[in-house]
Design a protein around this motif. Structure first.
Motif, short mmCIF file in Angstrom:
data_model
loop_
_atom_site.label_atom_id
_atom_site.label_comp_id
_atom_site.label_asym_id
_atom_site.label_seq_id
_atom_site.Cartn_x
_atom_site.Cartn_y
_atom_site.Cartn_z
N PHE A 62 165.67 -20.84 35.79
CA PHE A 62 165.14 -21.89 36.15
C PHE A 62 165.11 -23.01 34.87
N SER A 63 165.25 -24.14 35.15
CA SER A 63 165.33 -25.18 33.85
C SER A 63 164.78 -26.31 34.35
N GLY A 64 164.12 -27.30 33.63
CA GLY A 64 163.83 -28.67 34.15
C GLY A 64 164.27 -29.64 33.11
N SER A 65 164.57 -30.73 33.72
CA SER A 65 164.89 -31.92 32.85
C SER A 65 164.19 -33.25 33.33
N GLY A 66 164.26 -34.19 32.40
CA GLY A 66 164.19 -35.28 32.97
C GLY A 66 163.17 -36.19 32.14
N SER A 67 162.93 -37.53 32.31
CA SER A 67 162.16 -38.14 31.73
C SER A 67 161.84 -39.82 32.66
N ASP A 68 160.95 -40.26 32.13
CA ASP A 68 160.36 -41.61 32.63
C ASP A 68 159.85 -41.14 34.16
N THR A 69 160.87 -41.72 35.08
CA THR A 69 160.66 -41.48 36.60
C THR A 69 161.44 -40.49 37.28
N GLN A 70 162.47 -39.98 36.46
CA GLN A 70 163.46 -39.16 37.32
C GLN A 70 163.46 -37.79 36.61
N TYR A 71 163.17 -36.71 37.21
CA TYR A 71 163.26 -35.41 36.96
C TYR A 71 164.29 -34.53 37.77
N SER A 72 164.50 -33.29 37.35
CA SER A 72 165.19 -32.34 38.14
C SER A 72 164.76 -31.04 37.64
N LEU A 73 165.03 -30.11 38.66
CA LEU A 73 164.73 -28.64 38.69
C LEU A 73 166.26 -27.96 38.93
N LYS A 74 166.80 -27.32 38.05
CA LYS A 74 167.99 -26.66 38.33
C LYS A 74 167.69 -25.21 38.24
#
Lengths: 107, 121
Positions: A62-74
């Protein structure tokens, strides 16, 4: 209130595949994004907070990324126990708001 | 280990009130905010509010002002939520959850098992 828009609503995948779920905030939440997993009849389980920090005991697939208004979970290399619903949460300001959820189903 | 043990399912009549509990163990109850979250069948999650058991301070989602009242008993490490003037729209599972902070991020690290409240005549 900050609106959290998650996509897709549902997703079908096979064991071993990788999937990505996205979450769009209606305004900048400065990385204050949280991800949960929920299985039927159970309470949500914390996966990731601060957009990228993996909670203790959560597998590294499991990993998460993003900033500002946009994020994702992979989720890499899906395991049978990963088929569940996933929710993002605005952790910046009250009212704390959640995305509508993504149901990950076995193809 | 941290545990949040909630009270049992409730079947209540329209117009009445219900009070559900969340007993905390495994940590210092008065040092963490306790939040309440609503989940209607098949639907997502909705934040109701929080209480800081250390001093009883509360904050509510404006949507639940007048609907939910949060209290806490330090002596028994138990948080309570009372829901009033119940309608079918209040039928849901209600979770308590402990929160922690990481920088600006407020997140819920432990959750109760949930209480199903059914409003029906």
């Amino acid at each position: 209130d900050i609106q959290m828009t998650q996509s897709p609503t549902s997703l079908a995948a096979s064991v071993g595949e990788s999937v990505t779920i996205t979450c769009l905030a209606s305004e900048d939440i400065y990385g204050s994004l949280v991800w949960y997993q929920q299985k039927p009849g159970k309470s949500p389980q914390l996966l990731i907070y601060g957009a990228t920090i993996l909670e203790d005991g959560i597998p590294s697939r499991f990993s998460g990324s993003g900033s500002d208004t946009q994020y994702s979970l992979k989720i890499n290399s899906l395991q049978p126990e990963d088929f569940a619903s996933y929710y993002c949460q605005n952790g910046l300001s009250t009212p704390y708001t959640f995305g509508a959820g993504t149901k990950l189903e076995l193809k | 280990q941290v545990q949040l043990q909630q009270s049992g399912a409730e079947l209540v009549k329209p117009g009445s009130s219900v009070k559900i509990s969340c007993k905390a163990s495994g940590y210092t109850f008065t040092s963490y905010d306790m939040h309440w979250i609503k989940q209607q069948p098949g639907n997502g999650l909705e934040w109701i509010g929080w209480i800081y058991p250390g001093n009883g301070n509360t904050k509510y989602n404006q949507k639940f002002n007048g609907k939910a009242t949060l209290t806490a008993d330090k002596s028994s490490s138990t948080a309570y939520m009372q829901l009033s003037s119940l309608t079918s729209e209040d039928s849901a599972v209600y979770f308590c959850a402990r929160s922690r902070d990481y920088g600006y991020t407020h997140y819920f690290d432990y959750w109760g098992q949930g209480v199903m409240v059914t409003v029906s005549s």
